[in-house]
Design an enzyme around this catalytic site. Structure first.
Site, short mmCIF file in Angstrom:
data_model
loop_
_atom_site.label_atom_id
_atom_site.label_comp_id
_atom_site.label_asym_id
_atom_site.label_seq_id
_atom_site.Cartn_x
_atom_site.Cartn_y
_atom_site.Cartn_z
N PRO A 1 0.84 -1.20 0.00
CA PRO A 1 0.00 0.00 0.00
C PRO A 1 0.88 1.25 0.00
O PRO A 1 1.85 1.34 0.74
CB PRO A 1 -0.78 -0.13 1.32
N GLN B 1 -5.69 -1.06 3.79
CA GLN B 1 -4.99 -0.68 5.02
C GLN B 1 -5.69 0.51 5.67
O GLN B 1 -6.03 1.49 5.00
CB GLN B 1 -3.54 -0.30 4.69
N CYS C 1 3.81 3.71 9.41
CA CYS C 1 3.99 4.98 8.71
C CYS C 1 4.63 6.01 9.64
O CYS C 1 4.20 6.20 10.77
CB CYS C 1 2.65 5.49 8.19
#
Length: 126
Positions: free
Chosen positions: A16, A70, A100
């Site tokens: 992703p 996600q 992230c």
């Protein structure tokens, strides 16, 4: 949890990527041989609070199987509600973002910021 059957035929996964893995890009990756494609990360808050733009990110077609979506967020209740929304949208895999490190995500205590609170991570996973 067992997603082994998804990878038996083809273990190649499109990761992703925010702003990248929209439907046209996923289609190209699938045509190029990806066994699993992933939608870009989606805000749990945006899903739960009915952001049209966020819901548009869940667009998929029947030929996108398997598909991973996600989600990111920092509230376990909202994450649970978002997971249900994503499941109803047809996701074969629900991926929770714990990695992230973009400032915008970190400011909301999401992504890799969650690693500072393992109890919260446990609640989100549960």
């Amino acid at each position: 949890m067992n997603i082994e059957t998804i990878f038996k035929k083809n273990p190649l996964i499109l990761a992703p990527m925010a702003g990248i893995t929209d439907y046209p890009f996923r289609r190209i990756a699938r045509d190029a041989g990806a066994g699993l494609v992933c939608a870009e990360m989606v805000s749990a808050n945006g899903l739960v609070y009915d952001s049209d733009k966020t819901h548009e990110m869940l667009f998929r077609t029947n030929d996108e199987t398997p598909l991973s979506i996600q989600i990111f967020g920092a509230n376990s209740d909202i994450m649970a509600d978002a997971a249900a929304i994503v499941e109803n949208a047809g996701a074969d895999v629900i991926d929770i973002n714990f990695g992230c490190s973009v400032k915008k995500i970190l400011k909301s205590n999401s992504g890799s910021a969650l690693m500072a609170d393992l109890k919260l991570c446990e609640r989100i996973i549960s």
